[in-house]
Design a protein around this motif. Structure first.
Motif: not given
Lengths: 246, 406
Positions: A120-138, A153-163
């Motif tokens: 659950a946390e994994r999904r939440e953090r992935a959505i949070e990271a995608l929102t940060k890179v402006g892909l909340s609609e995708r 941007r997805v790749a950047i979100a992937r790089a951000l997700v583990n903080d």
């Protein structure tokens, strides 16, 4: 300020048959928390080797490399994998997204290898990271349904997700046109302003203008390590570009 | 938790390549299905032989006089007079593993009723004969022990005899037939049984008390054979041993002296006949196993290609923190999931094919649990075995090389 990256007299050589190739010949520098550093150099300068070592994909032949206070020399393959998982966010030139897999699933990939994160946390953090890179609609688009810039941007979100303590970008704008490159650089500047440490490896000089420090490598040694006094704003440069014809 | 994540990763990879996954499974599906169907056919033919033979007599043990020499003349065992009533009585009294026992004396001759006549055999037995031979009286009743003691002229006749001596619809019970000119009152009719394994018509018989056959037809006091039923199939061989020891004591045979009688059990007959179908089963299974093996190689082939094709993906997984063992387990899970799912489909298909063979082609089949467990286990092991090499290769990749792989 805390030292995120601490390199002292780092050497790396490869033995190829009879010959020994010295890719890095004694390099020292430190990168502090919150810096945005560009590592530049032409091909053969040792920049890829540098990046591999920074990313804990490779280990130095001699010298010291510590990331977030942890010296990586002589760590096992598994220990290095754990460091990559928890301390580093990778961004590649070719995005390296999993095909036919949604943005969210791509973004949460590093967390799948961290068993302390619940699903659950994994999904939440992935959505949070995608929102940060402006892909909340995708969130549920697959790479083939996204443009190059969006894929990166997805790749950047992937790089951000583990903080991570540092984001390592390898020619992250290499496959993008100028406008999209600037958009991505604007995103990097935004992340840096929010406190992220970023190391950007590139051979394009104009990218360096957006960072606040440039390290130039040549033949395995540092020939220039300078602070950039006049950091160019990527969003400003974007605004100054002529409008695209629709 | 970690395994759960790896399962999820493997499952996603399988989902992404549905067609390829299905084609890979196909080999396993066909392999497992054919192993199950072939074993079912083999077991079925074995079982039908067993059934046919045991329908000739339930766990039957036969005691016959042995070949012997009388006055320098070597005698046909059926003409030996060494099997006596006392032997039957001793067996009846002392044997513990027998549930039914009956002496048997037989003769062949002509049966007559009205204007019809028919050559047939008469068997002199006791009422227990019915349970030994698995016979049933459908019309009327079997003669009693009292009628045996009285050597009554009563008979129970088989369907073939009924058909040949009586008009259609005529009730034979209560009527009198003549056998070798001796009148017998028909008191019962046997249920139809058909031919036995050797093509003998089991309905072409007349049963009468053995005393009547001994005294009135053959005029002898010895027995041609004694038939008995062992308690169960498993105990048949022990029962044979018991009969042997009682008979040896009865005939005063000691030490290494040869028996003057023979004891047979149906078990021996069954094993003789089964060995043929056993060989057939082995052959069928061998062929089916080869297709299972080919299915396994199919898995290895696809997994190997899959590892090559996904080199960059593996590099990425390693870069974001996947360990070598994570990659190994992921690919191993993929292989096992493919083979186990294929195995399950194969089991379903194999069972349905068997039912089809049974219903449409009318072949006897028996699906055994062991054939399902065996083929399923083999395909799971195949998945691990053939998935191991490609998975091992994937996990040993250098992330730097893998990331740059074109």
């Amino acid at each position: 300020m805390k030292n995120i990256i601490d390199i002292k007299d780092l050497k790396r050589h490869f033995v190829m048959g009879e010959e020994t190739v010295h890719a890095l010949k004694g390099i020292s520098y430190t990168i502090e928390e919150g810096e945005f550093v560009t590592i530049m150099g032409s091909s053969g300068s040792g920049k890829s080797t540098m990046l591999n070592i920074l990313g804990c994909l490779d280990q130095p032949s001699s010298g010291r490399y510590a990331i977030d206070g942890i010296a990586v020399k002589d760590l096992s393959r598994n220990a290095l994998a754990e460091i990559r998982n928890e301390k580093i966010g990778f961004i590649f030139q070719a995005y390296n997204l999993l095909p036919r897999t949604t943005a969210v699933e791509n973004a949460e990939l590093p967390l799948l290898y961290n068993s302390s994160v619940s699903s659950a946390e994994r999904r939440e953090r992935a959505i949070e990271a995608l929102t940060k890179v402006g892909l909340s609609e995708r969130l549920y688009h697959t790479p083939s349904q996204l443009s190059g810039g969006q894929q990166q941007r997805v790749a950047i979100a992937r790089a951000l997700v583990n903080d991570p303590v540092v984001i390592l970008a390898d020619e992250a704008t290499g496959n993008l046109d100028t406008r999209t490159s600037y958009e991505i650089m604007a995103l990097f500047q935004e992340l840096n302003a929010a406190g992220k440490t970023i190391v950007f490896v590139t051979h394009e000089p104009d990218i360096a203008m957006f960072s606040n420090r440039t390290i130039v490598l040549k033949d395995g040694t540092i020939i220039k390590d300078s602070v950039n006094d006049k950091v160019l704003s990527a969003s400003g440069a974007l605004a100054a570009m002529p409008k695209e014809e629709d | 938790m970690r395994i759960l994540n790896l399962l999820r990763i493997a499952w996603n990879a399988i989902k992404l390549n549905k067609m390829r996954t299905f084609l890979t499974m196909l080999g396993i599906i066909i392999g497992v299905a054919s192993v199950i169907a072939m074993l079912a056919i083999g077991e079925g033919s074995k079982e039908s032989i067993r059934k046919q033979i045991s329908s000739m007599g339930s766990n039957m043990i036969t005691i016959r006089p042995g070949a012997g020499i009388q006055g320098g003349v070597r005698m046909d065992p059926t003409e030996m007079q060494s099997l006596k009533l006392a032997d039957y009585q001793a067996l009846k009294k002392d044997a513990t593993l027998l549930t039914a026992i009956s002496p048997q004396v037989s003769s062949s001759g002509q049966s007559i009723h009205g204007s019809d006549n028919w050559p047939t055999s008469i068997y002199g037995v006791t009422p227990e004969y019915l349970s030994i031979r698995v016979l049933e009286v459908t019309n009327g009743s079997m003669f009693t022990d009292a009628e045996v003691n009285a050597a009554a002229k009563v008979a129970v006749i088989g369907q073939t005899v009924v058909e040949n001596l009586f008009a259609d619809g005529e009730n034979p019970v209560g009527q009198t037939i003549r056998y070798n000119n001796i009148p017998f009152k028909v008191i019962g009719v046997l249920a139809e049984k058909g031919e036995n394994t050797f093509g003998q018509d089991q309905d072409d018989v007349i049963l009468a008390p053995y005393t009547t056959v001994q005294k009135r037809i053959l005029a002898v006091d010895y027995l041609q054979s004694v038939l008995a039923s062992a308690e169960s199939e498993d105990k048949a061989l022990d029962a044979v041993e018991e009969v042997l020891s009682i008979m040896r004591k009865q005939h005063n045979i000691s030490g290494n002296d040869e028996d003057d009688f023979n004891v047979f059990s149906m078990e021996e007959l069954i094993s003789t006949f089964s060995s043929t179908s056993e060989m057939l089963t082995v052959l069928l299974v061998a062929i089916a196993s080869i297709s299972l093996l080919i299915g396994g190689i199919g898995i290895m082939n696809i997994m190997y290609v899959s590892v090559k094709e996904r080199t960059r993906e593996i590099g990425l997984r390693l870069a974001v923190g996947g360990k070598g063992s994570d990659i190994l387990i992921q690919f191993l899970i993929e292989a096992v999931v493919i083979s186990v799912t294929g195995g399950l489909i194969g089991v379903v298909l194999g069972v349905s094919a068997t039912v089809f063979i049974e219903k449409v082609l009318n072949w006897p089949t028996v699906i055994t649990i062991y054939s399902i467990v065996l083929s399923f286990a083999v395909c799971a092991v195949t998945g691990i075995f053939f998935g191991w090499y490609p998975a091992r290769k994937a996990s040993a990749l250098d992330p730097i090389v893998a990331l740059r792989y074109e």
